[in-house]
Design an enzyme around this catalytic site. Structure first.
Site, PDB file in Angstrom:
ATOM      1  N   LEU A  30     -72.602 -46.541 -74.837  1.00 51.82           N
ATOM      2  CA  LEU A  30     -73.250 -47.204 -73.618  1.00 51.82           C
ATOM      3  C   LEU A  30     -72.095 -47.465 -72.744  1.00 51.82           C
ATOM      4  O   LEU A  30     -72.185 -47.356 -71.347  1.00 51.82           O
ATOM      5  CB  LEU A  30     -74.163 -48.066 -73.809  1.00 51.82           C
ATOM      6  CG  LEU A  30     -75.408 -47.810 -74.601  1.00 51.82           C
ATOM      7  CD1 LEU A  30     -75.971 -49.112 -75.080  1.00 51.82           C
ATOM      8  CD2 LEU A  30     -76.074 -46.966 -74.128  1.00 51.82           C
ATOM      9  N   ALA A  31     -71.066 -48.015 -73.256  1.00 49.94           N
ATOM     10  CA  ALA A  31     -69.987 -48.714 -72.458  1.00 49.94           C
ATOM     11  C   ALA A  31     -68.612 -48.887 -73.255  1.00 49.94           C
ATOM     12  O   ALA A  31     -68.716 -49.063 -74.234  1.00 49.94           O
ATOM     13  CB  ALA A  31     -70.378 -49.845 -71.603  1.00 49.94           C
ATOM     14  N   GLY A  33     -65.361 -51.376 -73.107  1.00 53.91           N
ATOM     15  CA  GLY A  33     -64.790 -52.480 -72.260  1.00 53.91           C
ATOM     16  C   GLY A  33     -63.482 -52.735 -72.845  1.00 53.91           C
ATOM     17  O   GLY A  33     -62.828 -52.068 -73.880  1.00 53.91           O
ATOM     18  N   GLY A  34     -62.645 -53.781 -72.167  1.00 49.60           N
ATOM     19  CA  GLY A  34     -61.400 -54.005 -72.608  1.00 49.60           C
ATOM     20  C   GLY A  34     -61.314 -54.766 -74.108  1.00 49.60           C
ATOM     21  O   GLY A  34     -60.147 -54.418 -74.817  1.00 49.60           O
ATOM     22  N   MET A  35     -62.381 -55.186 -74.864  1.00 52.59           N
ATOM     23  CA  MET A  35     -62.419 -55.836 -75.940  1.00 52.59           C
ATOM     24  C   MET A  35     -63.070 -54.818 -77.089  1.00 52.59           C
ATOM     25  O   MET A  35     -63.226 -55.375 -78.314  1.00 52.59           O
ATOM     26  CB  MET A  35     -63.170 -57.248 -75.925  1.00 52.59           C
ATOM     27  CG  MET A  35     -62.287 -57.915 -75.067  1.00 52.59           C
ATOM     28  SD  MET A  35     -60.462 -58.047 -75.639  1.00 52.59           S
ATOM     29  CE  MET A  35     -59.724 -58.944 -74.015  1.00 52.59           C
ATOM     30  N   GLU A  37     -66.487 -51.591 -77.509  1.00 53.49           N
ATOM     31  CA  GLU A  37     -67.540 -50.510 -77.200  1.00 53.49           C
ATOM     32  C   GLU A  37     -68.907 -51.008 -77.515  1.00 53.49           C
ATOM     33  O   GLU A  37     -68.927 -51.659 -78.631  1.00 53.49           O
ATOM     34  CB  GLU A  37     -67.185 -49.254 -77.925  1.00 53.49           C
ATOM     35  CG  GLU A  37     -65.645 -48.720 -77.594  1.00 53.49           C
ATOM     36  CD  GLU A  37     -65.247 -47.499 -78.213  1.00 53.49           C
ATOM     37  OE1 GLU A  37     -64.930 -46.608 -77.823  1.00 53.49           O
ATOM     38  OE2 GLU A  37     -65.283 -47.466 -79.611  1.00 53.49           O
ATOM     39  N   LYS A  56     -72.380 -53.467 -81.257  1.00 52.29           N
ATOM     40  CA  LYS A  56     -71.214 -53.918 -80.265  1.00 52.29           C
ATOM     41  C   LYS A  56     -70.063 -54.032 -81.052  1.00 52.29           C
ATOM     42  O   LYS A  56     -69.985 -54.869 -82.264  1.00 52.29           O
ATOM     43  CB  LYS A  56     -71.626 -55.251 -79.824  1.00 52.29           C
ATOM     44  CG  LYS A  56     -70.942 -56.105 -78.883  1.00 52.29           C
ATOM     45  CD  LYS A  56     -71.615 -57.167 -78.405  1.00 52.29           C
ATOM     46  CE  LYS A  56     -70.822 -58.107 -77.475  1.00 52.29           C
ATOM     47  NZ  LYS A  56     -71.377 -59.291 -76.856  1.00 52.29           N
ATOM     48  N   ASP A 163     -72.226 -70.092 -71.101  1.00 52.50           N
ATOM     49  CA  ASP A 163     -72.269 -68.674 -70.099  1.00 52.50           C
ATOM     50  C   ASP A 163     -73.496 -68.359 -69.452  1.00 52.50           C
ATOM     51  O   ASP A 163     -73.743 -67.116 -69.446  1.00 52.50           O
ATOM     52  CB  ASP A 163     -71.472 -67.785 -70.993  1.00 52.50           C
ATOM     53  CG  ASP A 163     -70.937 -66.751 -70.034  1.00 52.50           C
ATOM     54  OD1 ASP A 163     -70.645 -66.912 -68.757  1.00 52.50           O
ATOM     55  OD2 ASP A 163     -70.581 -65.587 -70.484  1.00 52.50           O
TER      56      ASP A 163
END
Length: 404
Positions: A30-31, A33-35, A37, A56, A163
Site C-alpha cells: 500500500l505504501a 515510508g521513511g521508516m 512499509e 505494518k 497525536d
C-alpha cells in the site's frame, strides 16, 4: 497524487501471489515510508477462514535503533491492550526475518483529512455539523477509554495519545470511526501526569504544554481534538504557517480566531465547545473527554443535526473513491514524531502528507498558510522556541541522512 508516491505504488503493487510475510499472504504493497512499509494481506486459517488485514513493517535498518524499535513496539503493546469499537484493533506483533511487523485491522474508507480534501474538491468548506459531532464524539469515546479502562492490575491505563489529528482518525464506508497510531502514546505515571521531555506529534496539532515540555494529562489530547473540530467545521487549517517555528508560535501566542469569523452562520453553541477545547490554560478546558462528548451530543440534539452512522457512511461514499483503503500510517511520524512531508506546489512550503493514510492523495490543501502580523514574543516563548529549534536541528542532523 505526488509523483514519488505514484511511482512507489505503481512499482510495488500488486505483488506476486506467492509473497508472504509471516503467515500472511500479501495482496499488495500500500505504501512505502521513511521508516517502513504497509501491506494489504490475507490471513487464512482452518476451513474457509479468511480475512484481510494490514501489515505494518518496520524497515530492517531501524531495528538496531532502540528509539525506533521502542516506538514501534509501543504502538503494538498499547493498542493491543485495548478493545474498543473506535480504536483500531491490533491482531499480532511478530518478527519476519530481521524486521518487526504489526498485523492490524483493515478498514475500507479513509482519514478525516482525506474527507476534508474531498469535500474541498467538491466546493464545500468543512464537513456537515452532524458528521463533525459524530466523528469528534467517537474520538472522545476512544480517548476516554484509553485513559480510564482498567489494565491487568485493575488500574486505569491512563494513556495519552499525543497525536490526535485528521490523518489519525479513519472513517469507514460503513460509517465506523477509528482512532489509529498509538506509536507515540504514553502511559501517565500513577500520580496522574507524564513529563513531555521531547516534542512528539504533528506540529499543527501540538498543544501548548507539549511545546513547552510541561507535564501532560488527558486534557492535552482535548486541545488537539479542539484543533480538529475547528478545522472540520471551518474547512481551513488553524495553525498552518510557513514553518515549524511559526506554527509553534501560533499555538503558544497568536490569537485563536473564532470559527464564526471564518464561517458564516456558525452555531454559537458549537463555537463555545470548540473554543473551550482550545483553551490554552488546561484548567479552562473540559476536564475529560467524556464531558466533551456529552456537550457535543447535547449540541447536536439541540440543533437537530443528523449524527447517524448511515449519514457518515453516505458522506464517505460521496466524496471518496470506493477503492480507497484506510489504515494506520507508517510515515516517519509514526515513529519519530516528524510527519512524512511534501512540498506544496502553490506555496513551496513543506506540509504534512496524508500519503500513508490512504491510497488516493489529493494535492490541494484546505487553505494556504496564513501570514499574520507578528507580535513581540514573550521571554519564556523565546526560550521555548529557541530550545525547540536547537532540538529539531539536532534530530535532523541524525535522522535526516537516514531518510535520503
Amino acid at each position: 497524487m505526488p509523483s514519488e508516491l505514484r511511482r512507489q505504488l505503481s512499482s510495488s503493487s500488486p505483488l506476486s501471489s506467492s509473497t508472504t510475510i509471516g503467515n500472511y499472504e500479501v495482496i499488495s504493497k500500500l505504501a512505502t515510508g521513511g521508516m517502513g512499509e504497509v501491506f494489504l494481506a490475507n490471513q487464512r486459517g482452518a476451513g474457509d477462514f479468511s480475512r484481510k488485514v494490514v501489515l505494518k513493517k518496520l524497515h530492517p535498518k531501524f531495528t538496531t535503533d532502540p528509539s525506533f524499535v521502542t516506538m514501534f513496539l509501543n504502538e503494538a503493546r498499547i493498542a493491543a491492550s485495548f478493545s474498543h469499537p473506535n480504536i483500531i484493533h491490533i491482531y499480532e506483533l511478530f518478527q519476519d526475518g530481521d524486521g518487526y511487523v504489526i498485523a492490524m485491522e483493515y478498514v475500507r474508507g479513509a482519514s478525516v483529512l482525506s474527507l476534508l480534501r474531498g469535500r474541498h474538491r467538491l466546493g464545500h468548506s468543512g464537513l456537515p455539523y452532524g458528521q463533525i459531532a459524530r466523528i469528534a464524539t467517537a474520538v472522545c469515546e476512544a480517548l476516554h477509554y484509553a485513559y480510564t479502562a482498567p489494565d491487568a492490575d485493575g488500574l486505569p491505563f491512563h494513556v495519552i495519545h499525543r497525536d490526535v489529528s485528521p490523518s489519525n482518525v479513519l472513517v469507514g464506508f460503513d460509517g465506523q470511526v477509528k482512532l489509529v497510531d498509538f506509536g507515540i502514546a504514553k502511559m501517565v505515571e500513577r500520580e496522574g501526569v507524564t513529563q513531555a521531555t521531547t516534542i512528539k506529534g504533528k506540529y499543527g496539532y501540538l498543544t501548548p504544554e507539549q511545546i513547552r515540555c510541561h507535564p501532560l494529562d488527558q486534557r492535552s489530547d482535548l486541545f488537539s481534538l479542539g484543533t480538529m473540530l475547528w478545522e472540520m467545521s471551518v474547512g481551513e487549517r488553524l495553525f498552518q504557517r510557513d514553518n515549524e517555528m511559526q506554527m509553534m508560535y501560533a499555538i503558544l501566542e497568536e490569537r485563536i480566531p473564532l470559527p464564526s469569523e471564518r464561517a458564516k452562520d456558525y452555531p454559537k453553541d458549537l463555537e463555545q465547545i470548540v473554543m473551550r477545547a482550545l483553551a490554552r490554560k488546561r484548567d479552562e478546558r473540559y476536564p475529560d473527554a467524556a464531558m466533551l462528548a456529552h456537550e457535543l451530543r447535547e449540541c447536536a440534539r439541540a440543533n437537530g443535526w443528523d449524527t447517524e452512522g448511515a449519514s457518515l457512511a453516505s458522506l464517505a461514499r460521496e466524496v471518496l473513491p470506493q477503492d480507497q483503503i484506510a489504515f494506520g500510517r507508517i510515515g516517519s511520524d509514526s515513529f519519530s514524531g516528524s510527519a512524512e512531508r511534501r512540498r506544496d506546489k502553490h506555496t513551496g512550503t513543506w506540509v504534512d502528507d496524508d500519503s500513508f493514510a490512504s491510497l488516493v492523495v489529493m494535492d490541494s490543501d484546505l487553505a494556504r498558510p496564513v501570514t499574520q502580523r507578528r507580535r513581540g514574543l514573550t521571554g519564556s516563548t523565546w526560550i521555548t522556541l529557541v530550545a525547540m529549534l536547537i532540538a529539531t536541528l539536532a534530530v535532523w542532523l541524525v535522522v535526516g541522512p537516514l531518510l535520503d
